[in-house]
Design a protein around this motif. Structure first.
Motif, PDB file in Angstrom:
ATOM      1  N   SER A  11      -4.686   2.587   6.445  1.00  0.00           N
ATOM      2  CA  SER A  11      -4.869   1.997   5.133  1.00  0.00           C
ATOM      3  C   SER A  11      -4.645   0.498   5.203  1.00  0.00           C
ATOM      4  N   ASN A  12      -5.504  -0.259   4.544  1.00  0.00           N
ATOM      5  CA  ASN A  12      -5.337  -1.698   4.467  1.00  0.00           C
ATOM      6  C   ASN A  12      -4.460  -2.088   3.286  1.00  0.00           C
ATOM      7  N   VAL A  13      -4.060  -1.116   2.489  1.00  0.00           N
ATOM      8  CA  VAL A  13      -3.254  -1.384   1.309  1.00  0.00           C
ATOM      9  C   VAL A  13      -2.239  -0.263   1.120  1.00  0.00           C
ATOM     10  N   GLU A  14      -1.007  -0.666   0.769  1.00  0.00           N
ATOM     11  CA  GLU A  14       0.005   0.335   0.452  1.00  0.00           C
ATOM     12  C   GLU A  14       1.081  -0.290  -0.425  1.00  0.00           C
ATOM     13  N   VAL A  15       1.687   0.544  -1.235  1.00  0.00           N
ATOM     14  CA  VAL A  15       2.829   0.112  -2.033  1.00  0.00           C
ATOM     15  C   VAL A  15       4.043   0.173  -1.121  1.00  0.00           C
ATOM     16  N   THR A  16       4.757  -0.952  -1.000  1.00  0.00           N
ATOM     17  CA  THR A  16       5.901  -1.001  -0.093  1.00  0.00           C
ATOM     18  C   THR A  16       7.239  -0.907  -0.811  1.00  0.00           C
ATOM     19  N   ASN A  17       7.265  -1.182  -2.128  1.00  0.00           N
ATOM     20  CA  ASN A  17       8.525  -1.116  -2.859  1.00  0.00           C
ATOM     21  C   ASN A  17       8.246  -0.976  -4.347  1.00  0.00           C
ATOM     22  N   ILE A  18       9.081  -0.188  -5.000  1.00  0.00           N
ATOM     23  CA  ILE A  18       9.062  -0.058  -6.458  1.00  0.00           C
ATOM     24  C   ILE A  18      10.487  -0.294  -6.922  1.00  0.00           C
ATOM     25  N   THR A  46       5.184   7.602 -12.539  1.00  0.00           N
ATOM     26  CA  THR A  46       5.752   8.309 -11.397  1.00  0.00           C
ATOM     27  C   THR A  46       5.488   7.543 -10.103  1.00  0.00           C
ATOM     28  N   VAL A  47       6.380   7.720  -9.165  1.00  0.00           N
ATOM     29  CA  VAL A  47       6.198   7.113  -7.845  1.00  0.00           C
ATOM     30  C   VAL A  47       4.880   7.595  -7.249  1.00  0.00           C
ATOM     31  N   LYS A  48       4.610   8.869  -7.371  1.00  0.00           N
ATOM     32  CA  LYS A  48       3.385   9.452  -6.817  1.00  0.00           C
ATOM     33  C   LYS A  48       2.146   8.742  -7.351  1.00  0.00           C
ATOM     34  N   SER A  49       2.111   8.449  -8.640  1.00  0.00           N
ATOM     35  CA  SER A  49       0.926   7.800  -9.217  1.00  0.00           C
ATOM     36  C   SER A  49       0.833   6.326  -8.822  1.00  0.00           C
ATOM     37  N   ILE A  50       1.975   5.672  -8.601  1.00  0.00           N
ATOM     38  CA  ILE A  50       1.968   4.255  -8.213  1.00  0.00           C
ATOM     39  C   ILE A  50       1.561   4.077  -6.753  1.00  0.00           C
ATOM     40  N   ILE A  51       2.010   4.964  -5.886  1.00  0.00           N
ATOM     41  CA  ILE A  51       1.683   4.792  -4.466  1.00  0.00           C
ATOM     42  C   ILE A  51       0.267   5.257  -4.128  1.00  0.00           C
ATOM     43  N   ASN A  52      -0.372   5.948  -5.043  1.00  0.00           N
ATOM     44  CA  ASN A  52      -1.754   6.391  -4.833  1.00  0.00           C
ATOM     45  C   ASN A  52      -2.698   5.246  -5.183  1.00  0.00           C
ATOM     46  N   VAL A  53      -2.891   4.340  -4.231  1.00  0.00           N
ATOM     47  CA  VAL A  53      -3.739   3.161  -4.435  1.00  0.00           C
ATOM     48  C   VAL A  53      -4.834   3.142  -3.388  1.00  0.00           C
ATOM     49  N   GLU A  54      -6.012   2.713  -3.812  1.00  0.00           N
ATOM     50  CA  GLU A  54      -7.168   2.619  -2.922  1.00  0.00           C
ATOM     51  C   GLU A  54      -7.701   1.194  -2.956  1.00  0.00           C
ATOM     52  N   GLU A  55      -8.234   0.747  -1.848  1.00  0.00           N
ATOM     53  CA  GLU A  55      -8.934  -0.528  -1.824  1.00  0.00           C
ATOM     54  C   GLU A  55     -10.423  -0.205  -1.872  1.00  0.00           C
ATOM     55  N   GLN A  56     -11.039  -0.431  -3.024  1.00  0.00           N
ATOM     56  CA  GLN A  56     -12.431  -0.042  -3.223  1.00  0.00           C
ATOM     57  C   GLN A  56     -13.403  -1.003  -2.552  1.00  0.00           C
ATOM     58  N   SER A  57     -13.028  -2.245  -2.488  1.00  0.00           N
ATOM     59  CA  SER A  57     -13.742  -3.254  -1.714  1.00  0.00           C
ATOM     60  C   SER A  57     -12.690  -4.292  -1.339  1.00  0.00           C
ATOM     61  N   LEU A  58     -13.045  -5.264  -0.557  1.00  0.00           N
ATOM     62  CA  LEU A  58     -12.070  -6.227  -0.085  1.00  0.00           C
ATOM     63  C   LEU A  58     -11.321  -6.859  -1.263  1.00  0.00           C
ATOM     64  N   ASP A  59      -9.989  -6.699  -1.267  1.00  0.00           N
ATOM     65  CA  ASP A  59      -9.101  -7.271  -2.285  1.00  0.00           C
ATOM     66  C   ASP A  59      -9.370  -6.770  -3.703  1.00  0.00           C
ATOM     67  N   HIS A  60      -9.894  -5.570  -3.822  1.00  0.00           N
ATOM     68  CA  HIS A  60     -10.117  -4.914  -5.107  1.00  0.00           C
ATOM     69  C   HIS A  60      -9.427  -3.558  -5.041  1.00  0.00           C
TER      70      HIS A  60
END
Length: 88
Positions: A11-18, A46-60
């Motif tokens: 993954s090119n993107v991840e949540v590292t801290n909440i 929820t933590v689960k919903s915050i860490i579920n992130v996708e990079e749909q295109s570069l920096d988006h």
């Protein structure tokens, strides 16, 4: 998400801290901070919903569980984008 030739994904993107102040997102080796004041959509989710992130295109970036869609520019310069919806 990038796929390697051997089938492993990185993954090119991840949540590292909440924290009680906001969310830190690591994208392409740069950490970005999203305060709850500027990004209220993440507060009390929820933590689960915050860490579920996708990079749909570069920096988006897109959080499908929250239906939140942000770019790196918005995260780095929230003052340029003053309109916010109320958190639900």
């Amino acid at each position: 998400m990038s796929l390697l030739a051997h089938g492993n994904s990185i993954s090119n993107v991840e949540v590292t801290n909440i924290s009680t102040h906001g969310v830190w997102l690591l994208a392409h080796e740069k950490e970005l901070f999203m305060s709850y004041d500027d990004f209220p959509w993440f507060k009390e989710k929820t933590v689960k919903s915050i860490i579920n992130v996708e990079e749909q295109s570069l920096d988006h970036f897109y959080w499908p569980d929250l239906d939140v869609d942000l770019t790196r520019e918005i995260i780095e310069h929230p003052e340029r984008f003053p309109l916010k919806s109320k958190s639900t």
